[in-house]
Design a protein around this motif. Structure first.
Motif, PDB file in Angstrom:
ATOM      1  N   GLY A   1      46.448  45.926  34.647  1.00  0.00           N
ATOM      2  CA  GLY A   1      44.786  46.468  34.012  1.00  0.00           C
ATOM      3  C   GLY A   1      44.588  45.284  32.803  1.00  0.00           C
ATOM      4  O   GLY A   1      42.999  45.859  32.658  1.00  0.00           O
ATOM      5  N   ASP A   2      45.324  44.189  32.776  1.00  0.00           N
ATOM      6  CA  ASP A   2      44.340  43.261  32.252  1.00  0.00           C
ATOM      7  C   ASP A   2      43.542  42.826  32.813  1.00  0.00           C
ATOM      8  O   ASP A   2      43.035  42.879  34.198  1.00  0.00           O
ATOM      9  CB  ASP A   2      45.632  41.824  31.578  1.00  0.00           C
TER      10      ASP A   2
ATOM     11  N   ALA B   1      45.710  38.444  42.061  1.00  0.00           N
ATOM     12  CA  ALA B   1      44.913  39.098  41.255  1.00  0.00           C
ATOM     13  C   ALA B   1      44.908  40.611  41.573  1.00  0.00           C
ATOM     14  O   ALA B   1      45.150  41.608  40.418  1.00  0.00           O
ATOM     15  CB  ALA B   1      43.365  38.723  40.357  1.00  0.00           C
ATOM     16  N   LYS B   2      43.904  41.164  42.310  1.00  0.00           N
ATOM     17  CA  LYS B   2      43.602  41.946  43.261  1.00  0.00           C
ATOM     18  C   LYS B   2      45.072  43.333  42.734  1.00  0.00           C
ATOM     19  O   LYS B   2      45.048  44.223  43.023  1.00  0.00           O
ATOM     20  CB  LYS B   2      42.861  42.432  44.014  1.00  0.00           C
ATOM     21  N   SER B   3      45.802  42.476  43.352  1.00  0.00           N
ATOM     22  CA  SER B   3      47.582  42.712  44.408  1.00  0.00           C
ATOM     23  C   SER B   3      48.466  43.455  43.106  1.00  0.00           C
ATOM     24  O   SER B   3      48.938  44.126  43.058  1.00  0.00           O
ATOM     25  CB  SER B   3      48.415  41.968  45.644  1.00  0.00           C
ATOM     26  N   LEU B   4      48.213  42.416  41.911  1.00  0.00           N
ATOM     27  CA  LEU B   4      48.980  43.112  40.654  1.00  0.00           C
ATOM     28  C   LEU B   4      47.967  43.883  39.903  1.00  0.00           C
ATOM     29  O   LEU B   4      48.342  43.987  38.661  1.00  0.00           O
ATOM     30  CB  LEU B   4      48.951  41.461  39.711  1.00  0.00           C
ATOM     31  N   GLY B   5      46.933  44.268  40.436  1.00  0.00           N
ATOM     32  CA  GLY B   5      46.100  45.416  39.581  1.00  0.00           C
ATOM     33  C   GLY B   5      45.375  45.044  38.072  1.00  0.00           C
ATOM     34  O   GLY B   5      44.830  45.676  37.503  1.00  0.00           O
ATOM     35  N   LEU B   6      45.036  44.023  38.694  1.00  0.00           N
ATOM     36  CA  LEU B   6      44.067  43.458  37.462  1.00  0.00           C
ATOM     37  C   LEU B   6      42.477  42.975  37.854  1.00  0.00           C
ATOM     38  O   LEU B   6      42.690  43.007  38.451  1.00  0.00           O
ATOM     39  CB  LEU B   6      44.600  41.146  37.388  1.00  0.00           C
ATOM     40  N   LYS B   7      41.923  43.188  36.248  1.00  0.00           N
ATOM     41  CA  LYS B   7      40.812  43.435  36.699  1.00  0.00           C
ATOM     42  C   LYS B   7      40.337  41.240  36.684  1.00  0.00           C
ATOM     43  O   LYS B   7      40.708  40.622  35.807  1.00  0.00           O
ATOM     44  CB  LYS B   7      39.738  43.804  35.313  1.00  0.00           C
ATOM     45  N   ILE B   8      38.826  41.973  37.234  1.00  0.00           N
ATOM     46  CA  ILE B   8      38.811  39.961  37.810  1.00  0.00           C
ATOM     47  C   ILE B   8      37.010  40.093  37.004  1.00  0.00           C
ATOM     48  O   ILE B   8      36.064  40.509  37.349  1.00  0.00           O
ATOM     49  CB  ILE B   8      38.769  39.703  38.819  1.00  0.00           C
ATOM     50  N   MET B   9      36.975  38.848  36.433  1.00  0.00           N
ATOM     51  CA  MET B   9      35.543  38.369  35.228  1.00  0.00           C
ATOM     52  C   MET B   9      35.170  37.128  35.603  1.00  0.00           C
ATOM     53  O   MET B   9      35.679  36.140  36.107  1.00  0.00           O
ATOM     54  CB  MET B   9      35.414  38.843  34.115  1.00  0.00           C
ATOM     55  N   GLU B  10      33.971  37.336  37.164  1.00  0.00           N
ATOM     56  CA  GLU B  10      33.814  35.752  37.338  1.00  0.00           C
ATOM     57  C   GLU B  10      32.984  35.416  36.386  1.00  0.00           C
ATOM     58  O   GLU B  10      31.552  35.368  35.580  1.00  0.00           O
ATOM     59  CB  GLU B  10      32.798  36.061  38.549  1.00  0.00           C
TER      60      GLU B  10
END
Length: 471
Positions: A196-197, A213-222
């Motif tokens: 969720g981070d 990052a997706k596989s770890l459930g993280l949100k990604i800000m480009e």
């Protein structure tokens, strides 16, 4: 630069003069005898210097006339625009397209311009094979035993010694070995974030980082990213309250090829340190520079241990050996515990092979040759693209690494181009796989880590023809 052969130093001086306009396109260069006199060198050294410039596409020889500045050496294509991703975390799914690109790797008939790995002919395979035999003889159980979880001590010592090139000040105790760089990034993300981070990345970003990052459930800000100088520090500053970690390829980023100026690296490390936000730095390409010195990573400016510096030998020595590492700073114990849980130890024998190869100057000799080849390839690619792609094509100007980033007319869809190219046995990487947002459909990445030959040249010419034919 002093370690370079004399002919390379002379070629570099002449190249700078050509690029600065000291010698104009089509102008005749000094004779070989003049070079001998001016630089106090032998005829053989003068010839080698001109051959080096000719290999890079900077000059051309004309029978009975001499050497002239090539018409194509300063072929000017505009650089790509600064990316402008949405400030919201991305959600686009590109896994099916990524799988298509990777599947083409197993076909030996394919001209691979897609995946950023070196051609095996650029690697010291025979020397590595010799070290493989030596490793089996020297290791306990011929390499069948477990290593210490932190990793092969000789390997860690040599990585730390190598880091002195950028004033790293690391010791063997600062380093943990991993199974390649992506494995190092995995441990770092696990150690610094939770489900969720939100993490900040470049845009475009290496698709492996996005998938991980997706596989770890993280949100990604480009973040907005300049094709030459990398992420915009002011853009990072604006999102600091919203992120839990930052992941950057600071030197010759994949796919954009940008290299952050030293002042930007210092500014980024400072602001992240003040906020207590870890920086995971993927420094895979730092050793593959085209200039006179290796650019420092962000880790060189880290005084508080917030930078987790990752690297590997996958781009320079042996992709299949899966030998990587991380200097995790203050997250060292967490990383070691994660490695113990997920892997127990790294592969003993490949670590020993790489450790042995790093000794006695062989790695630096190999890198010099590889850097010259890659720089020549890069210039040949840019020249051929300029001659065969639409005139409004934009191309980055990497000063190291493996990759070219092309931006074309907004109406060109490189996912469609990928399918067209595949029918001609050419593999490319569509721009859409390097983002989780709705962008870069008109972009593509090309890998120039192959051997430059007529087949590669014809593949680029065919690609240009296909792009021109797209409506």
């Amino acid at each position: 630069m002093d370690k370079e052969p004399l002919y390379v130093r002379i070629a570099f001086t002449l190249e700078k003069q050509i690029r600065s306009g000291g010698w104009k396109i089509g102008e005749k260069l000094p004779s070989l005898r003049t070079i001998c006199t001016e630089y106090g060198v032998s005829m053989n050294t003068s010839i080698q210097a001109y051959l080096e410039l000719e290999r890079k596409g900077m000059i051309e020889s004309r029978p009975k006339s001499g050497f002239f500045v090539s018409n194509s050496c300063q072929y000017r294509l505009t650089i790509p625009t600064i990316s402008q991703p949405s400030p919201l975390a991305g959600l686009l799914d590109t896994e099916a397209l990524i799988k298509k690109v990777h599947d083409s790797l197993v076909d030996p008939s394919m001209i691979n311009l897609s995946v950023g790995i070196p051609d095996e002919r650029l690697l010291p395979v025979a020397k590595l094979n010799k070290e493989l035999v030596n490793a089996m003889r020297s290791l306990q159980g011929s390499g069948t035993a477990y290593e210490d979880t932190q990793g092969n001590l000789k390997l860690r010592k040599n990585i730390a010694r190598w880091a002195f090139a950028w004033e790293g000040g690391l010791t063997a105790e600062d380093i943990v070995s991993t199974s390649g760089a992506i494995n190092a990034l995995f441990y770092c993300l696990m150690a610094t974030t939770k489900h969720g981070d939100t993490i900040a990345v470049e845009s475009p970003a290496y698709f492996g980082i996005l998938q991980l990052a997706k596989s770890l459930g993280l949100k990604i800000m480009e973040l907005p990213t300049h094709p030459i100088t990398g992420i915009e520090p002011d853009a990072l500053k604006k999102v600091l309250p919203k992120i839990n970690a930052c992941v950057l390829v600071s030197n010759f980023s994949n796919p954009l090829g940008s290299c952050m100026p030293e002042e930007n690296k210092i500014a980024v490390v400072r602001m992240l340190t003040e906020q207590g936000i870890p920086l995971i730095e993927d420094d895979l390409y730092g050793d593959l520079y085209f200039g006179t010195a290796r650019p420092k990573p962000c880790k060189a400016f880290d005084s508080e241990g917030i930078v987790l510096w990752c690297g590997s030998m996958s781009k320079t020595l042996a992709p299949g050996y899966r030998v990587g590492w991380v200097a995790p700073g203050k997250f060292k114990e967490q990383v070691i515990q994660l490695k113990l849980t997920h892997a127990i130890s790294s592969t003993s024998i490949t670590q020993e092979v790489i450790a042995n190869f790093l000794e006695n100057g062989r790695y630096e000799n190999h890198l010099r040759s590889m850097r010259r080849t890659l720089q020549g390839n890069c210039l040949n690619f840019i020249r051929t693209i300029g001659e065969n792609f639409p005139k409004n094509t934009k191309v980055n100007r990497p000063q190291g690494g493996f990759t070219l980033w092309l931006e074309m007319d907004k109406k060109k869809d490189t996912s469609v181009l990928y399918d067209k190219a595949l029918r001609h046995r050419i593999s490319i990487a569509p721009g859409r796989i390097f983002t989780l947002q709705n962008q870069f459909q008109n972009c593509l990445r090309l890998n120039y880590g192959s051997i430059w030959n007529e087949s590669v040249k014809q593949a680029l010419e065919k690609l240009g023809h296909l792009v021109k034919g797209m409506r």
